[in-house]
Motif scaffolding. Structure first.
Motif, short mmCIF file in Angstrom:
data_model
loop_
_atom_site.label_atom_id
_atom_site.label_comp_id
_atom_site.label_asym_id
_atom_site.label_seq_id
_atom_site.Cartn_x
_atom_site.Cartn_y
_atom_site.Cartn_z
N PRO A 108 0.81 -1.22 0.00
CA PRO A 108 0.00 0.00 0.00
C PRO A 108 0.85 1.27 0.00
N ASP A 142 -4.82 2.22 -0.87
CA ASP A 142 -5.83 1.27 -0.42
C ASP A 142 -6.94 1.03 -1.44
N SER A 190 -1.07 -5.69 -0.42
CA SER A 190 -2.11 -4.68 -0.37
C SER A 190 -3.16 -5.07 0.66
N SER A 191 -3.92 -4.09 1.14
CA SER A 191 -4.62 -4.29 2.40
C SER A 191 -6.06 -4.79 2.28
N GLN A 192 -6.68 -4.70 1.13
CA GLN A 192 -8.08 -5.12 1.02
C GLN A 192 -8.21 -6.64 1.06
N THR A 217 -9.20 -5.45 6.58
CA THR A 217 -7.96 -6.21 6.46
C THR A 217 -8.06 -7.49 7.27
#
Length: 350
Positions: A83, A115, A139-141, A202
């Motif tokens: 991110p 994000d 990545s955070s999703q 997350t």
């Protein structure tokens, strides 16, 4: 055997030194030189191997990994999606991936995505357009289409510090870490405990909250729902949550912050209220970033094993066939320090 000179047997000293040049100077076959200088295998310690390496060094030979990898249909380059590198945890994770990749002869290229899943998609396509051999994704999703698309297209990839439950994933056992942190506070005698979960989109935040709630339920502790606060993972989010907790008519005696940045924000809010971390309340963070033990009040934190997670992610991404256990969890470790303070006495004080 008569010794041979390592001087270059070519008239043109400006042209690149070739593998055949090294073979001629060392008195061995080109295939022997190729095998000895292949950095993907453990180095041989035979006299011949030592001589070949010495000759290659004296001639200034540099192995053309790009050309050799193209012949094998790969570039020995791995794309890494994070991110942001301003996030200490993401920077530590990328550096761990880079170290693990270098050990096996791979180069890494990093792209930051923010994000937004759309930005993550665009960054992934850009890296794939540069012919990387695969992607490591931090990545955070939790719910985005990229891992599914990569599976459908047969693109080698692995997720780190997160999982969608399907794609190869290497992460810390976040539920176990949340449990360890909260159990530590309970064992010190705290029952008035607040939890700063981080963003629940997350998998890390969701897992740590689940572990924390399990510890509280086992101990028979019901906490005020307003003391379970979802927020971002940044320092300011921690400060805002801290101000909210410390500004209420009743405040918790202990706080579990689901990452160290949140804990740093809580410390800042406590300072504004003239509250002493470790004395007026106990505080536990998560990840054990390098700053944690250097603070004026060293921070108790759950240590994330970044290097082990990185090595496992590379193993999963480079596996020649789908593995039977694609989601690998690495156990974290609680590192107690001054911020979690002393045991609480029966009257509720410290």
């Amino acid at each position: 055997m008569e010794s041979r000179s390592a001087s270059r047997p070519r008239a043109d000293r400006h042209a690149p030194v070739t593998l055949r040049d090294v073979a001629t100077a060392a008195g061995v076959s080109p295939s022997t030189v190729s095998r000895i200088l292949d950095d993907r295998v453990p180095p041989s310690r035979t006299a011949t191997a030592e001589r070949v390496r010495a000759v290659a060094a004296s001639l200034g030979y540099r192995r053309n990994t790009f050309a050799s990898n193209l012949r094998r249909g790969r570039t020995a380059t791995i794309g890494v999606l994070v991110p942001r590198l301003s996030d200490t945890v993401m920077a530590l994770m990328f550096e761990a991936i880079e170290r693990a990749a270098n050990r096996i002869g791979y180069f890494t290229v990093v792209a930051t995505t923010g994000d937004d899943p759309a930005d993550t998609q665009e960054a992934a396509q850009t890296l794939l357009g540069r012919n990387v051999d695969g992607l490591i994704i931090a990545s955070s999703q939790r719910k985005d289409d990229l891992p599914r698309q990569l599976r459908e297209e047969g693109v080698p990839h692995a997720l780190v510090l997160r999982t969608d439950g399907i794609s190869p994933s290497s992460l810390g056992d976040d539920e176990a870490g949340g449990y360890l942190a909260t159990r530590h506070l309970i064992d010190l005698g705290h029952t008035d405990i607040a939890v700063l979960s981080g963003p629940l989109f997350t998998s890390t935040a969701a897992g740590r909250l689940t572990g924390s709630m399990r510890a509280l339920n086992e101990a028979g502790i019901d906490i005020d729902p307003s003391w379970v606060i979802e927020s971002g993972f940044g320092i300011e989010s921690g400060a805002e949550a801290g101000r909210r907790l410390f500004g209420s008519s009743t405040r918790p005696t202990a706080i579990f912050a689901a990452n160290d940045n949140l804990a740093l924000g809580v410390m800042a809010a406590a300072h504004q209220r003239s509250l002493s971390v470790g004395d007026d309340f106990a505080l536990v963070g998560y990840n054990d970033i390098p700053l944690a033990h250097l603070l004026s009040v060293p921070l108790t934190s759950v240590r994330t094993p970044f290097d082990q997670i990185a090595a496992t992610a590379l193993d999963l991404m480079l596996a020649p066939a789908p593995v039977s256990d694609p989601i690998r969890h690495t156990l974290p470790t609680l590192i107690p320090r001054r911020s979690s303070g002393m045991p609480v006495n029966r009257a509720g004080g410290t």
